[in-house]
Design a protein around this motif. Structure first.
Motif, PDB file in Angstrom:
ATOM      1  N   PRO A   1      66.893 111.452 -13.431  1.00 25.46           N
ATOM      2  CA  PRO A   1      66.726 110.201 -14.175  1.00 25.46           C
ATOM      3  C   PRO A   1      66.120 110.408 -15.558  1.00 25.46           C
ATOM      4  CG  PRO A   1      66.055 109.911 -11.889  1.00 25.46           C
ATOM      5  CD  PRO A   1      66.321 111.372 -12.085  1.00 25.46           C
ATOM      6  N   ALA A   2      65.181 111.355 -15.684  1.00 22.90           N
ATOM      7  CA  ALA A   2      64.554 111.601 -16.988  1.00 22.90           C
ATOM      8  C   ALA A   2      65.564 112.148 -17.988  1.00 22.90           C
ATOM      9  CB  ALA A   2      63.385 112.576 -16.831  1.00 22.90           C
ATOM     10  N   VAL A   3      66.443 113.044 -17.541  1.00 18.47           N
ATOM     11  CA  VAL A   3      67.469 113.604 -18.421  1.00 18.47           C
ATOM     12  C   VAL A   3      68.468 112.519 -18.812  1.00 18.47           C
ATOM     13  CG1 VAL A   3      69.404 115.224 -18.535  1.00 18.47           C
ATOM     14  CG2 VAL A   3      67.213 115.966 -17.602  1.00 18.47           C
ATOM     15  N   ARG A   4      68.831 111.656 -17.854  1.00 18.11           N
ATOM     16  CA  ARG A   4      69.777 110.578 -18.178  1.00 18.11           C
ATOM     17  C   ARG A   4      69.204 109.645 -19.236  1.00 18.11           C
ATOM     18  NH1 ARG A   4      74.053 110.475 -14.866  1.00 18.11           N
ATOM     19  NH2 ARG A   4      73.909 111.641 -12.923  1.00 18.11           N
ATOM     20  N   LYS A   5      67.926 109.303 -19.089  1.00 21.59           N
ATOM     21  CA  LYS A   5      67.297 108.429 -20.081  1.00 21.59           C
ATOM     22  C   LYS A   5      67.210 109.112 -21.440  1.00 21.59           C
ATOM     23  CE  LYS A   5      63.247 105.541 -20.923  1.00 21.59           C
ATOM     24  NZ  LYS A   5      63.146 105.941 -22.330  1.00 21.59           N
ATOM     25  N   HIS A   6      66.874 110.407 -21.432  1.00 21.90           N
ATOM     26  CA  HIS A   6      66.791 111.165 -22.678  1.00 21.90           C
ATOM     27  C   HIS A   6      68.148 111.178 -23.388  1.00 21.90           C
ATOM     28  CE1 HIS A   6      65.536 115.175 -24.790  1.00 21.90           C
ATOM     29  NE2 HIS A   6      65.488 114.144 -25.593  1.00 21.90           N
ATOM     30  N   ALA A   7      69.214 111.389 -22.619  1.00 27.47           N
ATOM     31  CA  ALA A   7      70.555 111.404 -23.192  1.00 27.47           C
ATOM     32  C   ALA A   7      70.917 110.046 -23.767  1.00 27.47           C
ATOM     33  CB  ALA A   7      71.572 111.826 -22.131  1.00 27.47           C
TER      34      ALA A   7
ATOM     35  N   GLY B   1      75.461 122.981 -11.608  1.00 28.69           N
ATOM     36  CA  GLY B   1      75.917 122.388 -12.858  1.00 28.69           C
ATOM     37  C   GLY B   1      75.060 121.250 -13.356  1.00 28.69           C
ATOM     38  N   ARG B   2      73.829 121.128 -12.833  1.00 30.98           N
ATOM     39  CA  ARG B   2      72.941 120.033 -13.240  1.00 30.98           C
ATOM     40  C   ARG B   2      72.597 120.150 -14.728  1.00 30.98           C
ATOM     41  NH1 ARG B   2      69.329 116.651 -10.507  1.00 30.98           N
ATOM     42  NH2 ARG B   2      69.991 117.618  -8.545  1.00 30.98           N
ATOM     43  N   VAL B   3      72.649 119.026 -15.441  1.00 32.47           N
ATOM     44  CA  VAL B   3      72.332 118.986 -16.871  1.00 32.47           C
ATOM     45  C   VAL B   3      70.811 118.936 -17.027  1.00 32.47           C
ATOM     46  CG1 VAL B   3      72.593 117.728 -19.032  1.00 32.47           C
ATOM     47  CG2 VAL B   3      74.491 117.824 -17.402  1.00 32.47           C
ATOM     48  N   LEU B   4      70.281 119.838 -17.849  1.00 31.51           N
ATOM     49  CA  LEU B   4      68.845 119.934 -18.086  1.00 31.51           C
ATOM     50  C   LEU B   4      68.499 119.447 -19.490  1.00 31.51           C
ATOM     51  CD1 LEU B   4      68.377 123.545 -16.642  1.00 31.51           C
ATOM     52  CD2 LEU B   4      68.220 121.371 -15.406  1.00 31.51           C
ATOM     53  N   HIS B   5      67.205 119.266 -19.745  1.00 32.31           N
ATOM     54  CA  HIS B   5      66.767 118.867 -21.088  1.00 32.31           C
ATOM     55  C   HIS B   5      67.186 119.918 -22.125  1.00 32.31           C
ATOM     56  CE1 HIS B   5      64.372 115.320 -20.105  1.00 32.31           C
ATOM     57  NE2 HIS B   5      63.927 115.960 -19.042  1.00 32.31           N
ATOM     58  N   GLU B   6      67.137 121.214 -21.733  1.00 34.45           N
ATOM     59  CA  GLU B   6      67.545 122.262 -22.665  1.00 34.45           C
ATOM     60  C   GLU B   6      69.020 122.141 -23.040  1.00 34.45           C
ATOM     61  OE1 GLU B   6      65.204 124.527 -19.480  1.00 34.45           O
ATOM     62  OE2 GLU B   6      65.800 122.452 -19.792  1.00 34.45           O
ATOM     63  N   ASP B   7      69.842 121.653 -22.106  1.00 34.06           N
ATOM     64  CA  ASP B   7      71.265 121.489 -22.398  1.00 34.06           C
ATOM     65  C   ASP B   7      71.499 120.394 -23.440  1.00 34.06           C
ATOM     66  OD1 ASP B   7      71.795 123.429 -20.462  1.00 34.06           O
ATOM     67  OD2 ASP B   7      71.852 121.925 -18.870  1.00 34.06           O
TER      68      ASP B   7
END
Length: 425
Positions: free
Chosen positions: A141-147, A164-170
């Motif tokens: 959820p944090a990455v989704r909000k950041h995106a 394949g999880r999307v990270l903050h670094e990605d």
């Protein structure tokens, strides 16, 4: 080369089936011994399934949300040597080449480091990923909000995390490639949106939903709210922290609340009870096992402070802290998440003015803590500023009468407003 088949293990306590919650690997991944492959959900807790071998994942035996019987094929791994199945006896498990969408839960932290684990790939610096429009990428959820704040379409970002999880670094790498621009966040704030997101209710979220629905359908809930002046107990807490905090640890209000419940329940044994509505039996307990509602990434957990009646303030504080940490990390055991006789729930600074907590069946009472606020109060004819807090509690009216519930909360109130009485036998 051979095939090693891992079957759903027998977790014990008569459990015949579990729910597959999340995969931490996908077909084609190389795994090492003790690496966590998947999480499964029992009635009480999330359980890690580690790999007993080194090898390459060639087949997954289920999808997140699927209920699997103990002994059914969980995963097949290609290994050096003969493996544990003959070539002709390999299970007919469908190979899923694409990672399966997982629920919005973070991977559980491994309890011990894996020395030989393959290193995670470096953040991708290649081109953006072309996913299908309806393909939902894995992300917290944090990455989704950041995106969303950055104006980035998550489906265009290559994920380098597990499965394949999307990270903050990605996201940072995506921005560095020039796929977004500085005006994107501002533009995104006013852009028209027509997207929809479907989130499967599986794993811990499904268990929570089932328990809440069951509780509201079976128990006859009623709530009682009382205002408490916590000025004196807060002064005592501050004094104890100043004097002993460096050596014994800091005290929050929760240990005082636990102590108040313990003392008050001596006169109200019908509230420290469990009700088996199928057998029509009420069990009153001498021991006070206090459930502490704890919000974790995977959902609401209720670890249990056992025998609170025999614990000091600091002992209770240390146990509450230990259990909360275990619950938030997904490491609380089944025993630590079961057996409570009364539950204490608090939203801390977000506690609001009033709440109507739902019973934690088969218990018959739950005490909800609201936030502390300073308000002008009349004390001995004078208007003074006091620290005030509401207790919002719910009871099972099939077992607890309204008068008993009110008198119990009034007893808790008296103990907290005169905190010296918490320690007088």
């Amino acid at each position: 080369m051979g095939t090693h088949v891992i079957k759903m293990p027998d977790i014990g306590e008569g459990i015949a089936e579990v729910e597959l919650s999340v995969w931490h690997v996908k077909v084609g991944d190389m795994v090492v011994e003790d690496q966590v492959l998947a999480d499964v959900m029992t009635d009480k807790a999330m359980v890690d399934i580690p790999s007993p071998v080194h090898g390459k994942v060639i087949a997954l035996g289920g999808q997140p949300g699927e209920v699997m019987a103990v002994g059914s094929v969980l995963i097949s791994i290609e290994v050096e040597g003969a493996g544990n199945v003959k070539e002709s006896a390999q299970p007919a498990v469908a190979v899923k080449e694409a990672p399966v969408a997982a629920p919005e839960v973070e991977p559980v932290v491994q309890s011990k480091p894996v020395a030989a684990a393959a290193p995670r790939p470096a953040v991708c610096q290649g081109p953006m990923v072309a996913r299908e429009a309806d393909e939902r990428p894995l992300a917290s959820p944090a990455v989704r909000k950041h995106a969303l704040d950055l104006g980035i379409q998550l489906r265009l970002v290559r994920g380098t995390g597990p499965a394949g999880r999307v990270l903050h670094e990605d996201l940072d790498a995506y921005l560095a490639q020039g796929q977004s621009n500085a005006s994107a966040p501002v533009a995104a704030a006013y852009a028209q949106r027509n997207d929809e997101e479907q989130i499967p209710v599986i794993g811990m979220r499904r268990k929570i939903a089932q328990r809440m629905q069951d509780a509201t359908q079976r128990a006859a809930h009623f709530s009682y709210v009382e205002e408490i002046d916590v000025t004196a107990v807060e002064e005592l807490r501050a004094h104890l922290n100043e004097k002993h905090g460096a050596t014994r640890g800091k005290l929050t209000l929760l240990p005082f609340l636990v102590r108040a419940l313990v003392v008050a329940l001596r006169d109200f044994p019908q509230i420290n009870a469990r009700y088996d509505d199928e057998a029509q039996v009420i069990t009153r307990l001498g021991a006070v096992h206090v459930g502490i509602a704890t919000q974790a990434d995977i959902g609401l957990m209720v670890p249990v402070v056992r025998h609170a009646e025999a614990r000091s303030l600091w002992d209770s504080a240390q146990e509450i802290s230990r259990l909360a940490t275990a619950a938030r990390n997904g490491k609380a055991s089944r025993d630590e998440l079961s057996g409570s006789s009364i539950t204490l729930t608090s939203l801390g600074a977000l506690g609001g003015i009033v709440s109507t907590p739902v019973l934690n069946l088969p218990e018959v009472a739950i005490v909800g803590v609201n936030k502390i606020v300073e308000r002008p109060m009349v004390v001995k004819g004078q208007i003074v500023i006091r620290k005030m807090m509401n207790l919002s509690s719910s009871f099972d009216h099939r077992v607890v009468d309204g008068m008993d519930a009110a008198q119990f909360i009034q007893a808790v109130r008296g103990l907290l407003e005169q905190p010296a009485t918490l320690f007088v036998d």
